[in-house]
Enzyme design. Sequence first.
Site, mmCIF file in Angstrom:
data_model
loop_
_atom_site.group_PDB
_atom_site.id
_atom_site.type_symbol
_atom_site.label_atom_id
_atom_site.label_comp_id
_atom_site.label_asym_id
_atom_site.label_seq_id
_atom_site.Cartn_x
_atom_site.Cartn_y
_atom_site.Cartn_z
ATOM 1 N N GLU A 1 -7.382 10.345 -6.375
ATOM 2 C CA GLU A 1 -7.331 9.000 -5.779
ATOM 3 C C GLU A 1 -8.093 8.008 -6.666
ATOM 4 O OE1 GLU A 1 -10.103 6.486 -3.818
ATOM 5 O OE2 GLU A 1 -9.991 8.120 -2.349
ATOM 6 N N GLU B 1 -14.212 10.315 -13.757
ATOM 7 C CA GLU B 1 -14.110 10.156 -12.307
ATOM 8 C C GLU B 1 -14.451 11.435 -11.570
ATOM 9 O OE1 GLU B 1 -13.616 7.227 -10.808
ATOM 10 O OE2 GLU B 1 -13.500 6.284 -12.782
HETATM 11 ZN ZN LIG Z 1 -14.698 8.136 -3.769
#
Ligand SMILES: [Zn+2]
Length: 1031
Positions: free
Chosen positions: A128, A203
Amino acid sequence: MLRAALRRSSLPARLHSHRRSFLRQHPRLIPTAEPPPLNAHFRPLFTRSVATSAPQSSPDVYDAPEKLGFDKVSEQFIEECKSTLVLFKHKKTGAQVMSVSNDDENKVFGIVFRTPPKDSTGIPHILEHSVLCGSRKYPLKDPFVQLLKGSLHTFLGAFTHPDRTFYTVASTNAKDFYNLVDVYLDAVFFPKCVEDIQTFQQEGWHHELNDPSEDITYKGVVFNEMKGVYSQPHDILSKSAQQAVFPDNTYGFDCGGDPLDIPKLTFAEFKEFHLKFYHPSNARIWFYGDDDPIERLRILSEYLDMFDVSTAPEESIVKLQKLFLKPVRIVKKYPVTEGGVLKKKHMVCLNWLISDEPLDMESKLALLFLDHLLLGSLNSGECNVGGGAEYELLQTQFSIGWCVSKENIKRVEDLVMDTIKSLAETGFDTDAVEASMNTVEFSLRENNTGSFPRGLALMLQSIGKWIYDMDPFEPLKYQKPLLALKARIAEEGNKAVFSPLIEKYILNNPHRVTIEMQPDAEKASCDEASEKTFLDELKANMTEADLAKLDHATRQLRLRQETPDPPEALKSVPSLSLQDIPKKPIQIPIKIGDINGVKVLQHDLFTNDVLYSEVVFDMSSLKQELVPLVPLFCQSLMGTGTKDMDFVQLNQLIGRKTGGISVYPFTSSVRGKADPCSHMIVRGKAMSGHTEDLFNLINHIIQGVQFTDQKRFKRFISMSKARMEYQLQASGHKIAAARIEAKLNVAGWIGEQMGGVSYLEFLQSLEEKVNLNWNEISSSLEEIRRTLFTKSGCLINLTADGKNLTNSEKHVGKFLDLLPTSSSAKSEIWNAQLPSTSEAIVIPTQVNYVGKAVNLYETGYEFNGSAHVISKHISNTWLWDRVRVSGGAYEGYCDFDDHSGVFSFMSHCDPNLLKTLNVYDGTSDFLRELEMDDDALTKAIIGTIGDEDSYHLPDVKGYSSLVRYLMGIEEEERQKRREEILSTSLADFKEFAERMKSIKDNGVVVVVASAKDVDNAHKERPNFFEIKKAL
Ligand SMILES: [Zn+2]
């Protein structure tokens, strides 16, 4: 309480495992002064010619879907949301599309994939984050940030749930909207991250080695974010509960990622997950609003046609959890600091899986009422930890629990079961049922989604069924089952309706998980030590060449993170021009009148027959030493009874007659004035037919409530204390920000006295005092009432349509007649501030919150609207790159409060401390060396205007207008500020560099941080800050 808190509007909403059901969020009445602007700005990335008006009657409407490759599956008009909904299926891939048409200008797009995890490595969550880091058409490092900077969107967000991931955007501007949709579609279907291991490392997770002589550490945005989550007892509890209730299906894993498991994830698994699940066949797509329905399908077909059908829908099916044969009990540890008081630090939570299959609409509604009633009966006290019913997963869960002292665990468990049993035997009190019904119905009718776009709230409801291949229309049609249920209750009595449900769902249900949470003073240091041992061993087994390679990779990643996108790439992303921006600020109708000598503000707005009202009292004559008592005073007003009614009856009456009443203090600095603006606000709403009841009730509360119940007041103290302790861990950035402001101005001091570390200390001392000296406290509460609630310091704010405004005047008049007039209203001089020394507040945590601020007005700076453009730009570029991307914090941002003049920096879930302060201190140089072309400048300006012009529902409009009135902000001033924003130039940025030097040299630092990091910082910079232990 309003403190112009650090606005974090520039960031996408990311709610991981956000599992509160929609309806439960609604009866919320605690406003912030300016409602949290989820609005961030957006620059359109892609221009296309777009029909802005909807050609509804064109013959295209009938055959265009077919030509574009879609089959129409079903069409319904739904009265509850006054919308036409058409469900399409994309012929080639099977992608499902819901196209919702109505007259709402706040258009919404969402795309959802079913993404059930099969372990706790956090793949869905990392993905995401990662798909937003550049795509085929938008090959920037971070198009999402570019979107944030320069557009007019009203909502932008990505969410990871236990079994799905969704992306959503809203805008009132059609051109902006379609650009955003295009960026999202390109991001989810063609992200760069699947070919780029550096994004995954950034990330997700990676080993970091800054120098072969140093230790290896873990870094990664999600890794770090989840470490923060796993430091918080309430989060640990709710995760444990979900996993223990669903041991046999996907909900037994953590979709967000367990920090122990995240480093097990490989890049290959990550890519494969995307390939499989981010596929049109596995997607559900939602369009909503007043735009052209054909244009929606046209945009989609461009993307969907590029795919063939896949097997993802079968592979992503969520399996049902079978019911247990007997109850289960588990014990979990959570971290606290050594030496902390461990009284009532245990938690016990009972959880049930309601049934072995999904509930139909009627059972769901019945459970909704039951939930409301049970929580009302059970949640009488301290620190509740269970959330009631959770509807967002395939099967519904019900949980309830408390913070307790160790010896009381068994007693609390027994008490819960006994109470539920007796409710099943006797049924509920009729007034309680009526109040629950009215509360639930009011929120359904008012449909007040706060800062959430309505179209998004509807989507969240619909997707609850749709995602499991069930009827997506059903959850939106509540009217008929609601009437049927009400009729049944009226005919058969509530016992006949609810008792069988209580027996089936709870009493005779063997699928019960009891979780006991134990505080563990050693857990945090043990966890850290074992991570360090693991990484040390890893390093010991690496060759010199390995180490050099890792060192090189660390440098390469940082270099990439800190290198801005080339201007050509940035320019490929087109922007609205300044010509597209309205020259005037949004106007809210206001009529200032007078009833019985009291100022009355009226806002004539369409509110669907609801009257919103605020009764405002001046707080400036309150004695300084009474300030910390104000939050408990408010709580006592709403939570204690009057002479004739106990608090249960009073709250039932509020529930039966109104949409809710709340009382809270409001304070802020005022530009150009030494004294802060400070008020007490009583806020309420009701259907217009109940206006008289609303004002009667407000009068009852402020004049009739008795401050005599010592036992109940003690309970408020411990509830507030538990809440503050939770806040300190979960929202350390807010606590740090409050503390800094308290060192800089009086309004900040007030705020901190009522909601910061000082407040927590006050509560701790009050806990002892309440036993010894209750009479004194009780008379202080009376004194607050006497000082505040008088006619002379009163002002009324009303929002409704014209007819209802006029009708309400006589009730307002009657209310005012009943207010005492006598008052010795002299303003108290609150000459209070905390010492402006830097401070470290130590709490048990694995992540830090790092703040620094200065009052620019004291350095001679005169306010100019450009300050907002500049601070937003600093957040979106300098801080984003250094604090978030390469620093690994969840967020880093700055804010300028133009009322107080305070410019502040803050980080959230930050692995660093001094390093982050160095970044803040580098801001001056960053601005001095800044190169910015017109394109970038325009985007920064448009982004700021987007913040100014955020979309609001009528209640918030009326409220914002009131706040401006209280703070003396005139229309000319708003216009001037807007012009200054629109005409911001690069020279303004350069000039601001000097201002940033003052924060570097004279800023106050407050960090909320772990003992280890504070210790290390202290060694590196002795006497840099005072150390204070909290919790
Ligand atoms: Zn997050």
